[in-house]
Motif scaffolding. Structure first.
Motif, mmCIF file in Angstrom:
data_model
loop_
_atom_site.group_PDB
_atom_site.id
_atom_site.type_symbol
_atom_site.label_atom_id
_atom_site.label_comp_id
_atom_site.label_asym_id
_atom_site.label_seq_id
_atom_site.Cartn_x
_atom_site.Cartn_y
_atom_site.Cartn_z
ATOM 1 N N ASP A 1 0.810 -1.220 0.000
ATOM 2 C CA ASP A 1 0.000 0.000 0.000
ATOM 3 C C ASP A 1 0.845 1.273 0.000
ATOM 4 O O ASP A 1 0.298 2.375 -0.025
ATOM 5 C CB ASP A 1 -0.917 0.015 1.235
ATOM 6 N N ALA A 2 2.161 1.115 0.048
ATOM 7 C CA ALA A 2 3.044 2.280 0.152
ATOM 8 C C ALA A 2 3.469 2.772 -1.231
ATOM 9 O O ALA A 2 3.536 2.013 -2.194
ATOM 10 C CB ALA A 2 4.280 1.933 0.979
ATOM 11 N N TYR A 3 3.754 4.067 -1.301
ATOM 12 C CA TYR A 3 4.335 4.675 -2.502
ATOM 13 C C TYR A 3 5.632 5.346 -2.070
ATOM 14 O O TYR A 3 5.619 6.373 -1.400
ATOM 15 C CB TYR A 3 3.375 5.686 -3.133
ATOM 16 N N ARG A 4 6.777 4.735 -2.449
ATOM 17 C CA ARG A 4 8.075 5.250 -2.033
ATOM 18 C C ARG A 4 8.809 5.814 -3.255
ATOM 19 O O ARG A 4 9.262 5.079 -4.131
ATOM 20 C CB ARG A 4 8.906 4.156 -1.372
ATOM 21 N N PHE A 5 8.894 7.138 -3.276
ATOM 22 C CA PHE A 5 9.602 7.832 -4.347
ATOM 23 C C PHE A 5 11.053 8.061 -3.939
ATOM 24 O O PHE A 5 11.350 8.289 -2.766
ATOM 25 C CB PHE A 5 8.965 9.191 -4.618
ATOM 26 N N VAL A 6 11.938 8.044 -4.912
ATOM 27 C CA VAL A 6 13.332 8.420 -4.670
ATOM 28 C C VAL A 6 13.922 8.949 -5.977
ATOM 29 O O VAL A 6 13.627 8.439 -7.058
ATOM 30 C CB VAL A 6 14.155 7.213 -4.152
ATOM 31 N N TRP A 7 14.704 10.000 -5.848
ATOM 32 C CA TRP A 7 15.478 10.510 -6.985
ATOM 33 C C TRP A 7 16.838 9.816 -6.982
ATOM 34 O O TRP A 7 17.529 9.796 -5.960
ATOM 35 C CB TRP A 7 15.701 12.007 -6.869
ATOM 36 N N ILE A 8 17.238 9.277 -8.112
ATOM 37 C CA ILE A 8 18.595 8.768 -8.290
ATOM 38 C C ILE A 8 19.354 9.820 -9.094
ATOM 39 O O ILE A 8 18.920 10.200 -10.186
ATOM 40 C CB ILE A 8 18.610 7.410 -9.009
ATOM 41 N N THR A 9 20.454 10.300 -8.545
ATOM 42 C CA THR A 9 21.187 11.416 -9.149
ATOM 43 C C THR A 9 22.639 11.027 -9.415
ATOM 44 O O THR A 9 23.085 9.932 -9.058
ATOM 45 C CB THR A 9 21.158 12.640 -8.219
ATOM 46 N N ASP A 10 23.362 11.952 -10.024
ATOM 47 C CA ASP A 10 24.808 11.795 -10.254
ATOM 48 C C ASP A 10 25.128 10.520 -11.033
ATOM 49 O O ASP A 10 26.009 9.740 -10.664
ATOM 50 C CB ASP A 10 25.573 11.807 -8.932
ATOM 51 N N PHE A 11 24.418 10.310 -12.118
ATOM 52 C CA PHE A 11 24.673 9.152 -12.967
ATOM 53 C C PHE A 11 26.011 9.291 -13.686
ATOM 54 O O PHE A 11 26.463 10.405 -13.982
ATOM 55 C CB PHE A 11 23.573 9.017 -14.021
ATOM 56 N N ALA B 1 27.195 12.923 -14.673
ATOM 57 C CA ALA B 1 26.301 13.765 -15.472
ATOM 58 C C ALA B 1 25.317 14.510 -14.585
ATOM 59 O O ALA B 1 25.016 14.097 -13.461
ATOM 60 C CB ALA B 1 25.540 12.893 -16.468
ATOM 61 N N LYS B 2 24.808 15.602 -15.107
ATOM 62 C CA LYS B 2 23.695 16.316 -14.460
ATOM 63 C C LYS B 2 22.390 15.622 -14.860
ATOM 64 O O LYS B 2 21.542 16.177 -15.549
ATOM 65 C CB LYS B 2 23.695 17.778 -14.885
ATOM 66 N N ALA B 3 22.254 14.378 -14.395
ATOM 67 C CA ALA B 3 21.116 13.545 -14.780
ATOM 68 C C ALA B 3 20.414 13.052 -13.524
ATOM 69 O O ALA B 3 21.029 12.924 -12.456
ATOM 70 C CB ALA B 3 21.580 12.365 -15.622
ATOM 71 N N TYR B 4 19.136 12.746 -13.666
ATOM 72 C CA TYR B 4 18.320 12.355 -12.524
ATOM 73 C C TYR B 4 17.169 11.479 -13.011
ATOM 74 O O TYR B 4 16.569 11.731 -14.051
ATOM 75 C CB TYR B 4 17.757 13.598 -11.812
ATOM 76 N N ASP B 5 16.893 10.416 -12.266
ATOM 77 C CA ASP B 5 15.753 9.542 -12.549
ATOM 78 C C ASP B 5 14.813 9.565 -11.362
ATOM 79 O O ASP B 5 15.261 9.530 -10.206
ATOM 80 C CB ASP B 5 16.209 8.099 -12.770
ATOM 81 N N MET B 6 13.507 9.601 -11.630
ATOM 82 C CA MET B 6 12.525 9.440 -10.571
ATOM 83 C C MET B 6 12.111 7.975 -10.524
ATOM 84 O O MET B 6 11.700 7.403 -11.538
ATOM 85 C CB MET B 6 11.294 10.321 -10.803
ATOM 86 N N GLY C 1 10.443 8.150 -14.566
ATOM 87 C CA GLY C 1 10.826 9.358 -15.281
ATOM 88 C C GLY C 1 12.325 9.540 -15.240
ATOM 89 O O GLY C 1 12.990 9.132 -14.280
ATOM 90 N N GLY C 2 12.860 10.122 -16.290
ATOM 91 C CA GLY C 2 14.292 10.397 -16.340
ATOM 92 C C GLY C 2 14.560 11.674 -17.088
ATOM 93 O O GLY C 2 13.853 12.006 -18.044
ATOM 94 N N GLY C 3 15.561 12.402 -16.635
ATOM 95 C CA GLY C 3 15.876 13.657 -17.311
ATOM 96 C C GLY C 3 17.280 14.116 -16.995
ATOM 97 O O GLY C 3 18.055 13.436 -16.317
ATOM 98 N N SER C 4 17.596 15.302 -17.479
ATOM 99 C CA SER C 4 18.933 15.855 -17.281
ATOM 100 C C SER C 4 18.949 17.322 -17.663
ATOM 101 O O SER C 4 18.028 17.833 -18.298
ATOM 102 C CB SER C 4 19.955 15.099 -18.139
ATOM 103 N N ILE C 5 20.002 17.988 -17.250
ATOM 104 C CA ILE C 5 20.344 19.294 -17.810
ATOM 105 C C ILE C 5 21.085 19.026 -19.105
ATOM 106 O O ILE C 5 21.960 18.162 -19.167
ATOM 107 C CB ILE C 5 21.210 20.101 -16.830
ATOM 108 N N ARG C 6 20.716 19.760 -20.157
ATOM 109 C CA ARG C 6 21.263 19.478 -21.483
ATOM 110 C C ARG C 6 22.496 20.341 -21.755
ATOM 111 O O ARG C 6 22.695 21.401 -21.146
ATOM 112 C CB ARG C 6 20.231 19.753 -22.577
ATOM 113 N N ILE C 7 23.266 19.886 -22.696
ATOM 114 C CA ILE C 7 24.377 20.690 -23.205
ATOM 115 C C ILE C 7 23.795 21.794 -24.083
ATOM 116 O O ILE C 7 22.950 21.536 -24.937
ATOM 117 C CB ILE C 7 25.336 19.809 -24.021
#
Length: 601
Positions: free
Chosen positions: A433-443, A482-487, A495-501
């Motif tokens: 019943d839980a929803y556990r979010f976490v950002w994974i950063t610094d890929f 990288a300046k990248a992050y996944d939800m 979800g996944g994203g990043s700061i672009r060049i």
């Protein structure tokens, strides 16, 4: 399967208007004259009275045909069968107390039919139109239009609609502009395989269906749009599984003049809004953060499920000189302890051993901790000092079991990280019943492709390196971050994203690190490189997999159950029999000819 009744006279609506849906009427509507429309779900004859559960998208209403009240209507109703399409007029009645159905939204009432129109008949369906149906998925996909009548499938599509509407409202309030990008574009093969579309006008040339709108949304930032989003179809020609389709839907977002925190804060707010609007659930205002290295060290995967424990522990230094040769020489040795896990049978352990072989493991070492001994084929190779070190590091006590994996880090992490999920299910450790979010950063910026013997982009080649990490691309590519992050939600990357060049020069350096020379970069990405020369702003974004998100919101096991017309795991559509062969005239117009296949092939 029987044939459809063609001997019955079909009616037209002829001015009849539906007044209520089949889930709308309540005890407060008693004595009202109503008009309902839908399909026959069930038909029952009770002492002359005919009862029918009439179904539409919203639910069911019990209607009845009385031989005393309306004998002609009752006689005509005797021909009605499952899945016939009706329009009925009648009076809302209160059910007798002993016939109230508390499990049905309309269970306090029924409708006495005074007139009805038979709008269409139906063959007997190949499976029951109800959620309890136990039938093969292939049969359901072949008759998907019938499968969609089932309440659960309909509910999933309504949830999908509500989620999309919630996203649109949220982003609109923040000043984003929904903008369409091309479906027919050029092939830029850096990632999964493209679906190619031959051009009739320019024979010998091909379009590609987009794997994502990545380059176009960056061009929109160059164009000054500043805040863009799109709920968009994307296409990848790759192997399928339960949560993957050749065509899928993304919530695609890009923003100018932002850093990582800006994008992540916006995305957190969007998730809070979606959960509130669709499930009525409040989730945390900020999500946990974890670096890629922390995730891999503790959980073995970059999308950890945080609803339960079972962390991995590095015990390499403890067993470095072990008498167990595999431990002594391994680059990495990790352990996974399960409290009370000694109840596992030898067959279960053997099954887990077979499971980790999927990830390249040669086997699976284990130790059961007993009151006065360690039960294991490898126990005799461990010294007293090694046993003491493992006991202290892992907190071992009688009743526990420990699994070990030794070898290359990628294999060790993948094997134990995925075994952790199996064990979490086996010992009922996961809070469903839980929803556990976490950002994974610094890929990592890059990852080594052993098949191609070269470095490839972990996310995509347009991700900006972290400050001070550009030099690593030349000297030690594996260290560049990288300046990248996944939800991640409950062990699923949603979800996944990043700061672009946004600098032409930096983009060229990153492409060079990927082995893409100046001419190849110009051929593949010249339009983007040139655009950056005209004042590209700093920008970044994120993309969410809408299908996977709906799967989690709806607590559904397969992504196919949240898509109206999905493909099978072999990328085929059983409903339309696609993909299919085309005739030679069509191929000739495209300037194509199929290669003859030899018997040996």
């Amino acid at each position: 399967m029987d044939e459809r009744r063609t001997d019955l006279q079909l009616d037209t609506l002829d001015g009849w208007k539906r007044t209520h849906t089949c889930a709308q009427l309540r005890a407060t509507d008693v004595d009202q004259e109503v008009c309902l429309m839908g399909w026959v779900q069930y038909r029952r004859d009770h002492g002359g009275i005919i009862f029918i559960d009439l179904r539409d998208r919203t639910g069911l209403t019990q209607i009845k045909f009385s031989p005393e009240e309306h004998p002609e209507i009752h006689e005509k109703a005797g021909h009605l069968r499952t899945e016939f399409v009706l329009a009925v007029k009648g009076t809302v009645l209160a059910r007798p107390d002993d016939m109230i159905n508390p499990n049905m939204a309309t269970g306090e009432i029924e409708v006495l039919v005074s007139a009805f129109k038979l709008l269409n008949t139906s063959k007997t369906p190949p499976f029951l139109i109800e959620d309890r149906v136990d039938v093969s998925e292939n049969l359901r996909l072949k008759y998907r239009y019938l499968d969609l009548r089932r309440p659960r499938l309909a509910k999933n599509l309504v949830l999908r609609h509500k989620t999309a509407q919630s996203v649109r409202r949220y982003l609109d309030d923040l000043g984003f502009i929904e903008t369409e990008t091309p479906i027919l574009t050029r092939s830029t093969p850096e990632g999964a395989r493209d679906f190619l579309v031959p051009s009739r006008v320019n024979q010998g040339s091909f379009y590609a269906l987009p794997q994502s709108p990545q380059l176009f949304k960056q061009l929109l930032m160059v164009g000054g749009l500043e805040r863009y989003y799109q709920i968009v179809k994307c296409f990848r020609d790759e192997d399928l599984r339960a949560d993957r389709q050749p065509e899928f839907t993304q919530i695609d977002i890009e923003m100018s003049f932002v850093e990582e925190e800006d994008v992540m804060t916006m995305a957190e707010g969007m998730m809070q809004t979606v959960f509130r609007d669709t499930l009525g659930i409040e989730i945390p205002t900020t999500f946990e953060r974890m670096t890629y290295d922390q995730a891999m060290e503790t959980y073995g995967v970059d999308k950890p499920d945080l609803r339960f424990g079972l962390p991995l522990k590095d015990v390499t230094s403890i067993v470095r000189g072990s008498g167990f040769r595999l431990f002594a020489k391994a680059e990495l040795v990790k352990a996974l302890k399960v409290e009370g896990g000694s109840v596992l049978s030898r067959k279960e352990i053997d099954d887990y051993t077979d499971f980790v072989r999927i990830y390249g493991a040669q086997g699976l070492a284990w130790i059961k901790i007993k009151e006065d001994t360690w039960q294991s084929p490898i126990a005799k190779f461990l010294s007293d000092e090694e046993r003491a070190g493992l006991t202290k590091t892992l907190g071992l006590k009688p009743g526990d079991i420990v699994f070990f994996q030794a070898g290359a880090p990628d294999m060790v992490n993948a094997a134990l990280g995925n075994l952790r999920l199996k064990l979490g299910e086996r010992f009922d450790l996961i809070d469903k019943d839980a929803y556990r979010f976490v950002w994974i950063t610094d890929f990592p910026m890059l990852e080594w492709n052993a098949d191609e013997k070269r470095w490839t982009a972990m996310h995509h080649p347009f991700t900006c390196p972290q400050e001070g990490h550009l030099e690593y691309l030349k000297t030690d590519p594996g260290k560049a971050r990288a300046k990248a992050y996944d939800m991640v939600l409950n062990g699923n990357e949603i979800g996944g994203g990043s700061i672009r060049i946004h600098s032409t020069e930096l983009q060229q350096e990153v492409l060079a690190a990927l082995g893409i020379g100046e001419q190849e970069a110009e051929d593949k990405f010249g339009f983007l490189l040139h655009a950056m020369e005209y004042g590209a702003p700093p920008h970044g974004g994120i993309a969410f997999g809408l299908d996977r998100l709906i799967m989690l919101l709806g607590d559904v096991d397969s992504i196919r159950d949240v898509i109206a017309f999905p493909k099978t795991q072999k990328a085929t559509c059983l409903l339309t029999d696609a993909p299919n062969a085309v005739d030679r005239n069509q191929l000739r117009e495209l300037g194509l000819r199929l290669r003859e296949t030899s018997k040996s092939e």
